[in-house]
Every structure is written in C-alpha cells, then in structure tokens.
Design an enzyme around this catalytic site. Sequence first.
Site: not given
Length: 358
Positions: A204, A322
């Site tokens: 993904e 992230h």
Amino acid sequence: MDVSFEDLEALVETPGAPGNEYAVADRFAELIEPHVDDVSFDAMGNVTATSDGSEDTDFEIMLAAHTDELGFLVDRVDEDGFLTFRMLGGHYKGNLSGQRVRVGPDGVPGVIGPRCRHYMNSEEKESLPEKLRIDIGATTPEDVAELGVEPGDYAVWDCGVTRLGNDRIAGRALDDRIALAILLALAREEDVDATVHYVATVQEEVGLRGARAAGYTLDPDVGIALEIFPVDDYPAGRVDGAKSTLDGGPVVEFGDGTSKYLFGGVIVDRQTRTWLQEAAKEAGVEIQHDLMLTGSTDATELQQVRGGRHAGAIAVPCRYSHSPVETLSMADAAETAEVLLSALNREFPSRDEIRRPR
C-alpha cells in the site's frame, strides 16, 4: 469493543517493508484463522480471510488493511561495508538520522548514522542530510556477507510499540497494524448475514498495489479501507492541517487524494458514507469527517478496479504519521471497530435511501 493490545504488539514486532510483508501476513493469518471459514494467500502476498454469510444473501463486503510499513531497500554495499539504500514509502528525511534499524531476514542490527555536528557549517546544521548510510558494524563487503546481509535485503526501524498515558500508544508501523488488529477484533465477533472478506493487503505504501489485485479477485459489493488518519493536533503541527483530533472518534473520510483537487484518490460515494454514518449513530459513536489531501488509501483501488463498486475509508486518528513514533488512542481504535461491527449488521442503503436531490 476491545481491540487487543497483545495482537497489535505481535503485529508491530513483526517487520514488513513493502515487498517483504511475508512475516506480517503469516502472523495475521495465524491470528485470524480460528475465527473465519477460509484463509488464502494470493501470488502478491495478500491474505484473504473469509467469513461466509447466510444463504439468504449474496452481498459481499471487503474490509482491507495493509501489512506493509515504511522501510528501506538495500541497493549496494560500499567498499567500507556501509549499506546504501532506497526509501520505500513516503519518508520524511528528518526522521532517518540517528535511528536504529533491523536489516535482512535475520534482523541484523544497524544504525543510520547522522553526520557529526562538530564538522558541519552553519547551513548544514539547519538542513537535512542527503548521503545517509546504514552502518551494521562491518568494515568490508566480506563482513557484510558474513553477517547475512546482501543487496536486495530490506530494513525497518528497530522499535516497538509503547504505552503512553490516557490509553494512548506510540510506535512504528501503527500505520497500518492498528487496522489489522481491528480486523482481528471484528472477526472474533459473532457472524453477520453478509459474507465478509478480511483482507491484509501488500504494498500500500508504494502505490496501493495489493488492493488492486485483491479487489479484482474478490469483486465485492462494498470495499472499505481501514487506515490511520494523519492529524496535526499538536504544537509542531501545521496551521492549515487536518481538523481531526486524537480521542475525537473514528474519521469517516469524505475523500482523499494527492492534491487539493483530490487527484489520484477517492471521493466516497454517498451510499457508503451514509452506511457508515448511520452505523455510528446506532453504535452511539461520535465520528469525525475529514479529507486527506496529501495521500490516498486502498479505497482508491477498491472503488475503480474491475467494474467499480461502492468504496470508502474509516480511519483511526494518528499523530506523527510515517515516523517511528506514530501515536494514537486505543479508545479511537475501539470505536472504529464498533462502527464497523454496527455497519456489518446493517443493510447497505439503496440509491433511494440517501440524501440527494429529489
């Protein structure tokens, strides 16, 4: 509804850079297998765990969460034994220097060493490093080989998940291991009338690739991506950032995309959004709505693949996305599971049952 911290911890402890999600997929399959009717893997590495519905309906729902995390691909070993690498996924370079990593199938420890500040000029002290290497303690390419590392191996940050105050947690790979833990919580609940495919997708972070393949194969009536939603509700956040907050409840997306024009993403159809909104009301859960304008989710591929279908995304708010210290609330995760369980027990609305021009 309980989302198991133990499940999450086991999933986070398992490394899974894009293209190398095998161990995470195996762990997920092992945990979900007792609670579904069938578990299968495709050639890309997607895991599909299916709970068969009743004989009275052929309606099929796909719930997707991805197994990969931000990582690194070792592309070369230099003459001094340092590893050069490529970033896999949407990294911020400021998160790299000074981090510990695990490299290769044996999880060889290493570090991404920052340049020594004592030898920087004023401009360099305020800028991000460009020439980073992974140091595993080797001094020659032969040392690297003896440690069991070679070009083509993967690396991930070397850190787990930590409990914080107020039922919050922090760690690497909460994007998207928290969603995998939610799938496990749902699979443990009683069966619903519809057939439900709990799908752990691959790659993904590098382009929604696994969802494209799994969506084509399963061809469900509805596809929902389970995600984290990046929030900026902290002092270093952007003034014009997302409006959602931790402990504000699940985020039901209006849409997402790679620009303010929602290019390269998904606009959630009204029927899907109504389905999730009404499910939240029935479950007594306050939800948030938002747009993600700097990225996309598996819902993009699920909506478009094959003949197209209803698709949307529901997400757990997450700070510091992230990064090695992604932070979220387990209460938000539990409420996300409650909304989805309520949705699975509701009929999907028809075109005539939604808010639209009359």
